[in-house]
Design an enzyme around this catalytic site. Structure first.
Site, PDB file in Angstrom:
ATOM      1  N   ASP A   1       0.848  -1.193   0.000  1.00  0.00           N
ATOM      2  CA  ASP A   1       0.000   0.000   0.000  1.00  0.00           C
ATOM      3  C   ASP A   1       0.883   1.241   0.000  1.00  0.00           C
ATOM      4  OD1 ASP A   1      -1.869   1.959   0.423  1.00  0.00           O
ATOM      5  OD2 ASP A   1      -2.176   1.478   2.545  1.00  0.00           O
TER       6      ASP A   1
ATOM      7  N   ASN B   1      -0.334   4.482  -0.366  1.00  0.00           N
ATOM      8  CA  ASN B   1      -0.971   5.750   0.031  1.00  0.00           C
ATOM      9  C   ASN B   1      -1.657   5.687   1.392  1.00  0.00           C
ATOM     10  OD1 ASN B   1      -3.182   4.216  -0.514  1.00  0.00           O
ATOM     11  ND2 ASN B   1      -4.057   5.540  -2.087  1.00  0.00           N
TER      12      ASN B   1
ATOM     13  N   ASP C   1      -4.085   3.882   2.643  1.00  0.00           N
ATOM     14  CA  ASP C   1      -5.521   3.625   2.851  1.00  0.00           C
ATOM     15  C   ASP C   1      -5.794   2.187   3.288  1.00  0.00           C
ATOM     16  OD1 ASP C   1      -5.100   2.202   0.546  1.00  0.00           O
ATOM     17  OD2 ASP C   1      -6.629   3.214  -0.653  1.00  0.00           O
TER      18      ASP C   1
ATOM     19  N   ASP D   1      -1.832  -1.227  -3.807  1.00  0.00           N
ATOM     20  CA  ASP D   1      -2.156  -0.438  -4.999  1.00  0.00           C
ATOM     21  C   ASP D   1      -1.017  -0.498  -6.028  1.00  0.00           C
ATOM     22  OD1 ASP D   1      -0.248   1.351  -3.887  1.00  0.00           O
ATOM     23  OD2 ASP D   1      -1.825   2.301  -2.708  1.00  0.00           O
TER      24      ASP D   1
ATOM     25  N   ASP E   1      -4.999  -9.367 -15.425  1.00  0.00           N
ATOM     26  CA  ASP E   1      -5.964 -10.437 -15.182  1.00  0.00           C
ATOM     27  C   ASP E   1      -7.302  -9.974 -15.747  1.00  0.00           C
ATOM     28  OD1 ASP E   1      -7.427 -12.519 -14.052  1.00  0.00           O
ATOM     29  OD2 ASP E   1      -6.279 -12.480 -12.183  1.00  0.00           O
TER      30      ASP E   1
ATOM     31  N   ASP F   1      -9.287 -14.882 -16.882  1.00  0.00           N
ATOM     32  CA  ASP F   1      -9.992 -15.419 -15.720  1.00  0.00           C
ATOM     33  C   ASP F   1     -11.245 -16.205 -16.101  1.00  0.00           C
ATOM     34  OD1 ASP F   1     -10.573 -15.383 -12.759  1.00  0.00           O
ATOM     35  OD2 ASP F   1     -12.390 -14.450 -13.535  1.00  0.00           O
TER      36      ASP F   1
ATOM     37  N   GLU G   1      -7.240 -19.487 -17.592  1.00  0.00           N
ATOM     38  CA  GLU G   1      -7.514 -20.283 -16.393  1.00  0.00           C
ATOM     39  C   GLU G   1      -8.461 -21.403 -16.798  1.00  0.00           C
ATOM     40  OE1 GLU G   1      -9.255 -19.882 -11.845  1.00  0.00           O
ATOM     41  OE2 GLU G   1     -10.206 -18.811 -13.491  1.00  0.00           O
TER      42      GLU G   1
ATOM     43  N   HIS H   1      -4.043 -17.074  -5.467  1.00  0.00           N
ATOM     44  CA  HIS H   1      -4.938 -16.405  -4.514  1.00  0.00           C
ATOM     45  C   HIS H   1      -6.212 -17.199  -4.238  1.00  0.00           C
ATOM     46  CE1 HIS H   1      -6.435 -15.761  -8.476  1.00  0.00           C
ATOM     47  NE2 HIS H   1      -7.561 -15.301  -7.984  1.00  0.00           N
ATOM     48  N   ASP H   2      -6.399 -18.331  -4.896  1.00  0.00           N
ATOM     49  CA  ASP H   2      -7.607 -19.144  -4.694  1.00  0.00           C
ATOM     50  C   ASP H   2      -7.364 -20.371  -3.814  1.00  0.00           C
ATOM     51  OD1 ASP H   2      -9.247 -17.535  -6.244  1.00  0.00           O
ATOM     52  OD2 ASP H   2      -8.768 -18.592  -8.092  1.00  0.00           O
TER      53      ASP H   2
HETATM   54  C1  GLC Z   1     -11.240 -17.222 -10.866  1.00  0.00           C
HETATM   55  C2  GLC Z   1     -10.456 -16.355  -9.906  1.00  0.00           C
HETATM   56  C3  GLC Z   1     -11.185 -16.300  -8.596  1.00  0.00           C
HETATM   57  C4  GLC Z   1     -12.533 -15.661  -8.833  1.00  0.00           C
HETATM   58  C5  GLC Z   1     -13.292 -16.381  -9.929  1.00  0.00           C
HETATM   59  C6  GLC Z   1     -14.420 -15.542 -10.435  1.00  0.00           C
HETATM   60  O1  GLC Z   1     -11.296 -18.526 -10.483  1.00  0.00           O
HETATM   61  O2  GLC Z   1      -9.150 -16.840  -9.791  1.00  0.00           O
HETATM   62  O3  GLC Z   1     -10.475 -15.612  -7.605  1.00  0.00           O
HETATM   63  O4  GLC Z   1     -13.278 -15.670  -7.653  1.00  0.00           O
HETATM   64  O5  GLC Z   1     -12.500 -16.675 -11.061  1.00  0.00           O
HETATM   65  O6  GLC Z   1     -13.931 -14.493 -11.218  1.00  0.00           O
END
Ligand code: GLC
Length: 567
Positions: free
Chosen positions: A22, A24, A26, A30, A99, A204, A262, A339-340
């Site tokens: 971050d 700034n 908040d 970012d 993404d 995505d 993906e 991140h999933d």
């Molecule tokens: C993909 C992303 C995930 C998101 C989903 C809906 O699987 O990696 O984080 O929730 O798509 O966009």
């Protein structure tokens, strides 16, 4: 290696922008924060970033719900910040993938608002609207499909019999790729960002852009009652291949860009060749999910922690299955976690052996066939969040829905907390730990999500930079080796084979070309033995001191791992 194959010698790095840095104050990461850290990334050796979605969004699904594709999320900055980021990254030889969610928009997107306001508008045709079924005075959804986030895939429009389809949260209506006008809209968006200087996209939820438009019920049964998740109704369907061919023809092929789709929904390697084959594939690579949950942790609320166990037979099968189908025909990315998923250190490694297991996991992945991607924080051994209350999970709609569902099914709070701490994707979304100052140096404000306290116990970039034996320094050194043209060539050209594929505890492989590179990794928190019949020419990387070798039997301490040159 042709010039247009640059990703074959690249090291990917996944940035979850909300929690990276971050600039700034908040409390939210970012673009300015990413810019500040480009030197760090460059020193680490990363030269291909995948940055999570940065477009304007009400953040119901942390940015995957896009309100305006042509505007940068004000939380993250402005289009000028993006231009600066791209420019500075390029100066350092770093490429940047954005993404791009193409399966849905936010319900706050102007298209969806228009579609609701005016059913005769062209925008109505951008989404799937269907009538529900009347049963007496009950109004039921058009079919029994569930989405990915523990709810029906349909949401009723109040005051009408109409429903719209949403495979993710109800604020994320799916768009209709069978509508040519809608497709053109996405082509324009992609061109806009490529023209701005982006090097390509992580695409995505790409696997889900074509649906079974007979809308028939799934024949599967949800054992807990209610709607049923049946990816065959909306994943990797025949029409998807056609849409992506067109996307390539009209957009990607006109740019020197990299596209990684993906591909969830259990795509098979042979099928994926239709997307990524060097000859005729519309994309460059796909992320498959096959090597992520090979420990029985997925959907495991009824299991005890002791039952979660990395299954090396499954892992070997999944790596090899993809390698065999793709290696001479296509490229593929490699990753342990994004991140999933929960953190890989907590998933396949061990916090009790943080240093050893983090290094072992990285080394094992780094020298497999493919373009490796590090998930931000893995390079310092970040681990699962370990939250104490269900409220701590409220930051993720997917978790919130799952919690509601478990409660309905009668699970008590402690069981749910324990399960979420083991499996939730929130584990990977806690702020990056930069140093031991307040809030781990992530923000000068109040962090948008709780930080893992272990930044005070040395799990942070600054402390690791100062320790020659740290995970971070190991990553940096290992990446240097992976980029060495001789080893890069061995990794890309194999031939790759397992060594002792029946070993229950050790994953070992060999690139058996002119340069013979071997990785031997103990995946267990205890000592095991491994017999091998090669001569060691050199130990290139090792996460312990001293080699214990007796008559071709190596003693491997907990999570011990070697990268060897052998003959
Ligand atoms: C993909 C992303 C995930 C998101 C989903 C809906 O699987 O990696 O984080 O929730 O798509 O966009």
């Amino acid at each position: 290696m042709a010039n247009n194959d640059w990703w074959k010698s690249s090291i990917g790095y996944i940035i979850y922008p909300e929690s990276f840095c971050d600039s700034n104050g908040d409390g939210v990461g970012d673009l300015g924060g990413i810019i500040e850290k480009l030197d760090y990334l460059s020193a680490l050796g990363a030269n291909l970033l995948w940055i999570g979605p940065i477009f304007d969004s009400p953040m119901d699904d942390n940015g995957y719900d896009v309100r305006d594709f042509y505007k940068i999320n004000p939380l993250y900055g402005t289009v000028d910040d993006l231009k600066t980021l791209l420019h500075k990254a390029h100066e350092k030889g770093i490429k940047v993938l954005l993404d791009l969610p193409i399966n849905h928009t936010s319900d706050e997107h102007a298209w969806f608002k228009k579609a609701l306001e005016d059913p005769s508008s062209p925008e109505r045709g951008y989404y799937y609207f269907l009538k529900g079924k009347r049963e007496g005075d009950r109004l039921l959804p058009p079919n029994n499909w569930a989405g990915f986030f523990s709810t029906s895939a349909w949401e009723n429009i109040p005051g009408t019999d109409d429903f719209y389809l949403h495979l993710f949260t109800k604020k994320m209506p799916d768009v209709r790729w069978d509508n040519p006008e809608l497709r053109e809209k996405f082509y324009e968006i992609a061109r806009y960002y490529l023209d701005l200087g982006a090097d390509g996209f992580r695409i995505d939820a790409m696997a889900h852009i074509a649906k079974d438009t007979s809308w028939s019920d799934s024949a599967l049964v949800n054992p807990n009652g209610g709607p049923v998740l049946d990816p065959s109704k909306f994943s990797n369907r025949a029409e998807m291949f056609g849409y992506l061919n067109e996307f390539n023809e009209k957009v990607f092929s006109k740019y020197a860009c990299l596209t990684i789709g993906e591909a969830g929904g259990s795509i098979q390697p042979k099928e994926s060749l239709k997307l990524v084959a060097h000859e005729g594939g519309p994309l460059n690579m796909v992320f498959n999910f096959d090597t992520v949950w090979n420990n029985g942790n997925f959907d495991s609320i009824d299991k005890k922690d002791e039952d979660i166990w990395t299954d090396l037979f499954q892992l070997r099968f999944n790596f090899m299955h993809w390698y065999e189908a793709l290696h001479d025909k296509a490229d593929m990315p490699l990753y342990w976690c994004n991140h999933d998923h929960p953190r890989v250190l907590s998933q396949y490694g061990s916090t009790a052996y943080r240093n050893e297991s983090a290094k072992m996991l990285f080394q094992t992945l780094l020298f497999m066939y493919g373009t490796p991607f590090i998930y931000n924080g893995d390079e310092i051994g970040m681990s699962n969040a370990n939250y104490a209350s269900l409220d701590d999970f409220s930051f993720d709609r997917c978790a919130v829905n799952a919690i509601e569902d478990f409660k309905k099914r009668g699970y008590d709070e402690q069981t749910i907390i324990h399960y979420m701490n083991r499996t939730s994707r929130i584990n990977a979304r806690t702020p990056m730990q930069w140093d031991r100052s307040e809030n781990a140096g992530f923000t000068k404000g109040k962090p948008h999500i709780k930080i893992n306290d272990n930044y005070l116990q040395g799990v942070n970039v600054m402390d690791e930079m100062c320790d020659p034996y740290s995970i971070l320094n190991f990553f940096q050194y290992a990446i240097g080796l992976r980029k060495n043209p001789i080893y890069n060539d061995a990794v890309n050209n194999g031939p790759l084979q397992w060594v002792d594929p029946n070993h229950p505890d050790v994953l070992a492989y060999l690139h058996d070309g002119a340069t013979k590179l071997m990785v031997i990794s103990n995946f267990r928190p205890y000592t095991v033995y491994f017999t091998f019949y090669y001569d060691i020419k050199d130990v290139l990387l090792h996460n312990y001191e001293g080699v214990i070798l007796n008559d071709h039997v190596i003693t491997l301490r907990p999570y011990e791992s070697f990268l060897l040159l052998v003959r």
